[in-house]
Design a protein around this motif. Sequence first.
Motif, PDB file in Angstrom:
ATOM      1  N   GLU A 161       0.837  -1.196   0.000  1.00 20.98           N
ATOM      2  CA  GLU A 161       0.000   0.000   0.000  1.00 20.98           C
ATOM      3  C   GLU A 161       0.876   1.252   0.000  1.00 20.98           C
ATOM      4  OE1 GLU A 161      -3.436   2.153   2.755  1.00 20.98           O
ATOM      5  OE2 GLU A 161      -2.523   0.301   3.437  1.00 20.98           O
ATOM      6  N   GLN A 162       0.508   2.218  -0.841  1.00 17.36           N
ATOM      7  CA  GLN A 162       1.238   3.474  -0.909  1.00 17.36           C
ATOM      8  C   GLN A 162       0.496   4.540  -0.105  1.00 17.36           C
ATOM      9  OE1 GLN A 162       4.185   4.416  -2.591  1.00 17.36           O
ATOM     10  NE2 GLN A 162       4.481   2.218  -2.788  1.00 17.36           N
ATOM     11  N   PRO A 163       1.225   5.454   0.524  1.00 14.12           N
ATOM     12  CA  PRO A 163       0.553   6.538   1.235  1.00 14.12           C
ATOM     13  C   PRO A 163      -0.096   7.506   0.244  1.00 14.12           C
ATOM     14  CG  PRO A 163       2.924   6.868   1.257  1.00 14.12           C
ATOM     15  CD  PRO A 163       2.673   5.522   0.628  1.00 14.12           C
ATOM     16  N   LYS A 164      -1.094   8.213   0.722  1.00 17.41           N
ATOM     17  CA  LYS A 164      -1.755   9.249  -0.087  1.00 17.41           C
ATOM     18  C   LYS A 164      -0.784  10.417  -0.266  1.00 17.41           C
ATOM     19  CE  LYS A 164      -5.510  12.581   0.217  1.00 17.41           C
ATOM     20  NZ  LYS A 164      -6.507  13.171   1.133  1.00 17.41           N
ATOM     21  N   ILE A 165      -0.701  10.944  -1.473  1.00 19.63           N
ATOM     22  CA  ILE A 165       0.143  12.114  -1.725  1.00 19.63           C
ATOM     23  C   ILE A 165      -0.605  13.342  -1.208  1.00 19.63           C
ATOM     24  CG2 ILE A 165       1.182  13.591  -3.485  1.00 19.63           C
ATOM     25  CD1 ILE A 165       1.497  11.023  -5.203  1.00 19.63           C
ATOM     26  N   ALA A 166      -0.065  13.977  -0.175  1.00 16.77           N
ATOM     27  CA  ALA A 166      -0.697  15.166   0.397  1.00 16.77           C
ATOM     28  C   ALA A 166      -0.476  16.362  -0.531  1.00 16.77           C
ATOM     29  CB  ALA A 166      -0.155  15.446   1.786  1.00 16.77           C
ATOM     30  N   LYS A 167       0.742  16.516  -1.023  1.00 17.72           N
ATOM     31  CA  LYS A 167       1.061  17.522  -2.049  1.00 17.72           C
ATOM     32  C   LYS A 167       2.402  17.173  -2.672  1.00 17.72           C
ATOM     33  CE  LYS A 167       3.348  21.409   0.267  1.00 17.72           C
ATOM     34  NZ  LYS A 167       3.334  22.869   0.385  1.00 17.72           N
ATOM     35  N   LYS A 168       2.594  17.613  -3.915  1.00 16.47           N
ATOM     36  CA  LYS A 168       3.798  17.244  -4.665  1.00 16.47           C
ATOM     37  C   LYS A 168       4.912  18.275  -4.495  1.00 16.47           C
ATOM     38  CE  LYS A 168       1.568  14.331  -8.091  1.00 16.47           C
ATOM     39  NZ  LYS A 168       1.291  14.118  -9.506  1.00 16.47           N
ATOM     40  N   HIS A 215      -3.082  11.211   5.049  1.00 14.82           N
ATOM     41  CA  HIS A 215      -4.503  11.488   5.278  1.00 14.82           C
ATOM     42  C   HIS A 215      -4.769  12.570   6.328  1.00 14.82           C
ATOM     43  CE1 HIS A 215      -6.067   8.289   2.707  1.00 14.82           C
ATOM     44  NE2 HIS A 215      -5.033   7.578   3.113  1.00 14.82           N
ATOM     45  N   SER A 216      -3.761  13.038   7.028  1.00 19.89           N
ATOM     46  CA  SER A 216      -3.951  14.032   8.085  1.00 19.89           C
ATOM     47  C   SER A 216      -4.505  15.335   7.524  1.00 19.89           C
ATOM     48  CB  SER A 216      -2.618  14.314   8.786  1.00 19.89           C
ATOM     49  OG  SER A 216      -2.756  15.374   9.709  1.00 19.89           O
ATOM     50  N   ASP A 217      -5.402  15.956   8.270  1.00 13.70           N
ATOM     51  CA  ASP A 217      -5.908  17.294   7.908  1.00 13.70           C
ATOM     52  C   ASP A 217      -4.994  18.384   8.455  1.00 13.70           C
ATOM     53  OD1 ASP A 217      -8.155  16.409   6.488  1.00 13.70           O
ATOM     54  OD2 ASP A 217      -9.383  16.315   8.299  1.00 13.70           O
ATOM     55  N   ASN A 218      -3.925  17.980   9.136  1.00 12.10           N
ATOM     56  CA  ASN A 218      -2.990  18.911   9.764  1.00 12.10           C
ATOM     57  C   ASN A 218      -1.594  18.757   9.150  1.00 12.10           C
ATOM     58  OD1 ASN A 218      -2.161  20.834  11.692  1.00 12.10           O
ATOM     59  ND2 ASN A 218      -1.509  19.252  13.108  1.00 12.10           N
ATOM     60  N   GLN A 219      -1.518  18.616   7.821  1.00 18.01           N
ATOM     61  CA  GLN A 219      -0.249  18.392   7.123  1.00 18.01           C
ATOM     62  C   GLN A 219       0.763  19.470   7.447  1.00 18.01           C
ATOM     63  OE1 GLN A 219       0.726  15.782   5.440  1.00 18.01           O
ATOM     64  NE2 GLN A 219      -1.255  14.779   5.517  1.00 18.01           N
ATOM     65  N   PRO A 220       2.042  19.107   7.573  1.00 15.62           N
ATOM     66  CA  PRO A 220       2.605  17.777   7.354  1.00 15.62           C
ATOM     67  C   PRO A 220       2.600  16.907   8.607  1.00 15.62           C
ATOM     68  CG  PRO A 220       4.389  19.290   7.777  1.00 15.62           C
ATOM     69  CD  PRO A 220       3.100  20.108   7.802  1.00 15.62           C
ATOM     70  N   PHE A 221       1.838  17.307   9.609  1.00 12.68           N
ATOM     71  CA  PHE A 221       1.867  16.616  10.886  1.00 12.68           C
ATOM     72  C   PHE A 221       0.698  15.660  11.069  1.00 12.68           C
ATOM     73  CE2 PHE A 221       3.999  20.761  11.483  1.00 12.68           C
ATOM     74  CZ  PHE A 221       5.292  20.267  11.530  1.00 12.68           C
ATOM     75  N   PHE A 281       9.723  19.302   5.355  1.00 15.55           N
ATOM     76  CA  PHE A 281       9.094  18.002   5.566  1.00 15.55           C
ATOM     77  C   PHE A 281       8.499  17.516   4.247  1.00 15.55           C
ATOM     78  CE2 PHE A 281       8.899  19.664   9.934  1.00 15.55           C
ATOM     79  CZ  PHE A 281       9.350  18.571  10.649  1.00 15.55           C
ATOM     80  N   CYS A 282       8.635  16.219   3.991  1.00 13.95           N
ATOM     81  CA  CYS A 282       8.109  15.617   2.773  1.00 13.95           C
ATOM     82  C   CYS A 282       6.594  15.792   2.700  1.00 13.95           C
ATOM     83  CB  CYS A 282       8.463  14.129   2.759  1.00 13.95           C
ATOM     84  SG  CYS A 282       7.716  13.222   1.394  1.00 13.95           S
ATOM     85  N   GLY A 283       6.104  16.205   1.536  1.00  8.04           N
ATOM     86  CA  GLY A 283       4.671  16.344   1.312  1.00  8.04           C
ATOM     87  C   GLY A 283       4.080  15.218   0.490  1.00  8.04           C
ATOM     88  N   THR A 296      -4.592   2.131   8.798  1.00  7.30           N
ATOM     89  CA  THR A 296      -3.998   2.177   7.458  1.00  7.30           C
ATOM     90  C   THR A 296      -2.749   1.317   7.313  1.00  7.30           C
ATOM     91  OG1 THR A 296      -2.516   4.037   7.932  1.00  7.30           O
ATOM     92  CG2 THR A 296      -4.749   4.574   7.138  1.00  7.30           C
ATOM     93  N   GLY A 297      -2.107   0.946   8.420  1.00  4.71           N
ATOM     94  CA  GLY A 297      -0.842   0.229   8.335  1.00  4.71           C
ATOM     95  C   GLY A 297       0.356   1.157   8.335  1.00  4.71           C
ATOM     96  N   PHE A 298       0.121   2.467   8.343  1.00  4.16           N
ATOM     97  CA  PHE A 298       1.204   3.446   8.398  1.00  4.16           C
ATOM     98  C   PHE A 298       1.351   3.951   9.823  1.00  4.16           C
ATOM     99  CE2 PHE A 298      -0.161   3.673   3.990  1.00  4.16           C
ATOM    100  CZ  PHE A 298       1.060   3.594   3.337  1.00  4.16           C
ATOM    101  N   SER A 299       2.570   4.354  10.168  1.00  5.30           N
ATOM    102  CA  SER A 299       2.846   4.934  11.482  1.00  5.30           C
ATOM    103  C   SER A 299       3.525   6.278  11.284  1.00  5.30           C
ATOM    104  CB  SER A 299       3.765   4.035  12.292  1.00  5.30           C
ATOM    105  OG  SER A 299       3.135   2.809  12.562  1.00  5.30           O
ATOM    106  N   PRO A 300       3.162   7.280  12.094  1.00  3.38           N
ATOM    107  CA  PRO A 300       3.817   8.585  11.978  1.00  3.38           C
ATOM    108  C   PRO A 300       5.283   8.491  12.395  1.00  3.38           C
ATOM    109  CG  PRO A 300       2.392   8.533  13.901  1.00  3.38           C
ATOM    110  CD  PRO A 300       2.168   7.248  13.164  1.00  3.38           C
TER     111      PRO A 300
END
Length: 82
Positions: free
Chosen positions: A4-11, A31-37, A62-64, A45-49
Amino acid sequence: MPEEQPKIAKKSPYAVQVEGGKNYVWCACGHSDNQPFCDGSHKGTGFSPVKYTAEKTEWVWFCGCKRTGSPPMCDGTHKTLD
């Protein structure tokens, strides 16, 4: 089965002025509404911050796109995305 790939918040990266000695928690799922945090949206989701501790007060990127090879920092991977 592909991983599974993470959602691209911004390029592009998020420029953030961090405070020395302070901890930050970078969103790895996208998926956070508080990007990049992280805001807890990764649950299920299987992802960890990723925890980041600022060594000094400075601007960091920080990577977007959430595809960096050096999380949580931008490594330019977003330039290779479609």
